[in-house]
Design a protein around this motif. Structure first.
Motif, PDB file in Angstrom:
ATOM      1  N   ILE A   1      64.041  85.762  34.528  1.00 52.89           N
ATOM      2  CA  ILE A   1      62.792  85.209  35.433  1.00 52.89           C
ATOM      3  C   ILE A   1      61.648  85.122  34.671  1.00 52.89           C
ATOM      4  O   ILE A   1      60.825  84.059  34.429  1.00 52.89           O
ATOM      5  CB  ILE A   1      62.343  86.430  36.372  1.00 52.89           C
ATOM      6  N   ARG A   2      61.459  86.013  33.572  1.00 55.13           N
ATOM      7  CA  ARG A   2      60.121  85.833  32.724  1.00 55.13           C
ATOM      8  C   ARG A   2      60.371  84.626  31.920  1.00 55.13           C
ATOM      9  O   ARG A   2      59.302  83.941  31.796  1.00 55.13           O
ATOM     10  CB  ARG A   2      60.168  86.989  31.576  1.00 55.13           C
ATOM     11  N   ILE A   3      61.334  84.265  31.482  1.00 60.66           N
ATOM     12  CA  ILE A   3      61.588  83.144  30.627  1.00 60.66           C
ATOM     13  C   ILE A   3      61.267  82.003  31.448  1.00 60.66           C
ATOM     14  O   ILE A   3      60.754  80.861  31.076  1.00 60.66           O
ATOM     15  CB  ILE A   3      63.040  82.929  30.002  1.00 60.66           C
ATOM     16  N   LYS A   4      61.765  81.826  32.713  1.00 60.05           N
ATOM     17  CA  LYS A   4      61.824  80.634  33.781  1.00 60.05           C
ATOM     18  C   LYS A   4      60.308  80.726  34.117  1.00 60.05           C
ATOM     19  O   LYS A   4      59.992  79.399  34.380  1.00 60.05           O
ATOM     20  CB  LYS A   4      62.722  80.762  34.728  1.00 60.05           C
ATOM     21  N   MET A   5      59.685  81.855  34.334  1.00 59.26           N
ATOM     22  CA  MET A   5      58.239  81.959  34.680  1.00 59.26           C
ATOM     23  C   MET A   5      57.434  80.974  33.632  1.00 59.26           C
ATOM     24  O   MET A   5      56.358  80.233  33.831  1.00 59.26           O
ATOM     25  CB  MET A   5      57.552  83.011  35.047  1.00 59.26           C
ATOM     26  N   ASN A   6      57.755  80.989  32.546  1.00 58.02           N
ATOM     27  CA  ASN A   6      56.999  80.639  31.065  1.00 58.02           C
ATOM     28  C   ASN A   6      57.512  79.092  30.882  1.00 58.02           C
ATOM     29  O   ASN A   6      57.023  78.603  29.744  1.00 58.02           O
ATOM     30  CB  ASN A   6      57.106  81.383  30.025  1.00 58.02           C
ATOM     31  N   SER A   7      58.139  78.502  31.788  1.00 59.63           N
ATOM     32  CA  SER A   7      58.854  77.035  31.421  1.00 59.63           C
ATOM     33  C   SER A   7      58.424  76.508  32.791  1.00 59.63           C
ATOM     34  O   SER A   7      58.393  76.680  33.899  1.00 59.63           O
ATOM     35  CB  SER A   7      60.202  77.143  31.226  1.00 59.63           C
ATOM     36  N   CYS A   8      58.118  75.025  32.519  1.00 58.78           N
ATOM     37  CA  CYS A   8      58.160  74.198  33.682  1.00 58.78           C
ATOM     38  C   CYS A   8      59.506  73.800  34.304  1.00 58.78           C
ATOM     39  O   CYS A   8      60.331  73.099  33.826  1.00 58.78           O
ATOM     40  CB  CYS A   8      57.307  72.832  32.987  1.00 58.78           C
ATOM     41  N   LEU A   9      59.580  74.095  35.710  1.00 59.78           N
ATOM     42  CA  LEU A   9      60.577  73.768  36.431  1.00 59.78           C
ATOM     43  C   LEU A   9      60.615  72.478  37.285  1.00 59.78           C
ATOM     44  O   LEU A   9      61.431  71.739  37.464  1.00 59.78           O
ATOM     45  CB  LEU A   9      61.174  75.005  37.142  1.00 59.78           C
ATOM     46  N   ALA A  10      59.251  72.374  37.651  1.00 62.82           N
ATOM     47  CA  ALA A  10      59.126  71.176  38.593  1.00 62.82           C
ATOM     48  C   ALA A  10      57.935  70.387  38.539  1.00 62.82           C
ATOM     49  O   ALA A  10      57.276  70.013  39.605  1.00 62.82           O
ATOM     50  CB  ALA A  10      59.333  71.692  40.106  1.00 62.82           C
ATOM     51  N   GLY A  11      57.284  70.369  37.616  1.00 60.93           N
ATOM     52  CA  GLY A  11      55.999  69.770  37.007  1.00 60.93           C
ATOM     53  C   GLY A  11      54.707  70.688  37.264  1.00 60.93           C
ATOM     54  O   GLY A  11      53.668  70.198  37.351  1.00 60.93           O
ATOM     55  N   GLU A  12      54.991  71.969  37.751  1.00 57.41           N
ATOM     56  CA  GLU A  12      53.833  72.976  38.021  1.00 57.41           C
ATOM     57  C   GLU A  12      53.170  73.411  36.867  1.00 57.41           C
ATOM     58  O   GLU A  12      52.031  73.571  36.868  1.00 57.41           O
ATOM     59  CB  GLU A  12      54.534  74.155  38.750  1.00 57.41           C
ATOM     60  N   ILE A  13      53.712  72.864  35.426  1.00 63.83           N
ATOM     61  CA  ILE A  13      52.792  73.199  34.375  1.00 63.83           C
ATOM     62  C   ILE A  13      52.812  72.080  33.672  1.00 63.83           C
ATOM     63  O   ILE A  13      53.808  71.458  33.259  1.00 63.83           O
ATOM     64  CB  ILE A  13      53.727  74.402  33.544  1.00 63.83           C
ATOM     65  N   THR A  14      51.556  71.864  33.226  1.00 66.72           N
ATOM     66  CA  THR A  14      51.333  70.502  32.350  1.00 66.72           C
ATOM     67  C   THR A  14      51.604  70.649  30.928  1.00 66.72           C
ATOM     68  O   THR A  14      51.673  69.631  30.320  1.00 66.72           O
ATOM     69  CB  THR A  14      49.985  69.700  32.580  1.00 66.72           C
ATOM     70  N   LYS A  15      51.518  71.829  30.333  1.00 59.95           N
ATOM     71  CA  LYS A  15      51.344  71.833  29.062  1.00 59.95           C
ATOM     72  C   LYS A  15      52.184  73.254  28.685  1.00 59.95           C
ATOM     73  O   LYS A  15      52.194  74.308  29.143  1.00 59.95           O
ATOM     74  CB  LYS A  15      49.954  72.475  28.337  1.00 59.95           C
ATOM     75  N   GLU A  16      53.558  72.947  27.961  1.00 59.65           N
ATOM     76  CA  GLU A  16      54.367  73.880  27.487  1.00 59.65           C
ATOM     77  C   GLU A  16      53.904  74.647  26.541  1.00 59.65           C
ATOM     78  O   GLU A  16      53.203  74.230  25.538  1.00 59.65           O
ATOM     79  CB  GLU A  16      55.780  73.116  26.943  1.00 59.65           C
ATOM     80  N   ARG A  17      54.103  75.935  26.498  1.00 62.39           N
ATOM     81  CA  ARG A  17      53.908  76.996  25.498  1.00 62.39           C
ATOM     82  C   ARG A  17      54.531  76.705  24.274  1.00 62.39           C
ATOM     83  O   ARG A  17      55.744  76.307  23.908  1.00 62.39           O
ATOM     84  CB  ARG A  17      54.379  78.417  25.818  1.00 62.39           C
TER      85      ARG A  17
END
Length: 60
Positions: free
Chosen positions: A43-59
């Motif tokens: 869950i921690r890993i997936k919360m920090n990744s974009c699943l459906a365009g909700e984050i515009t900039k990846e870490r």
């Protein structure tokens, strides 16, 4: 969150960065992930990744 002292302390406390996602998107994403019986670390890993365009900039 990695640039300032407050953000660093939050990360050390276990806070997951939401980057530029809205609170509604973060809550929905968490509910979705919890419904898939993933481990805490998954869950921690997936919360920090974009699943459906909700984050515009990846870490980096």
């Amino acid at each position: 969150m990695e640039r300032y002292e407050t953000g660093i302390k939050l990360l050390q406390a276990g806070v997951i960065s939401g980057y530029d996602s809205t609170p509604e998107a973060a809550v929905t994403k968490l509910m979705f992930l919890l419904g898939h019986e993933l481990t805490h670390m998954e869950i921690r890993i997936k919360m920090n990744s974009c699943l459906a365009g909700e984050i515009t900039k990846e870490r980096k």
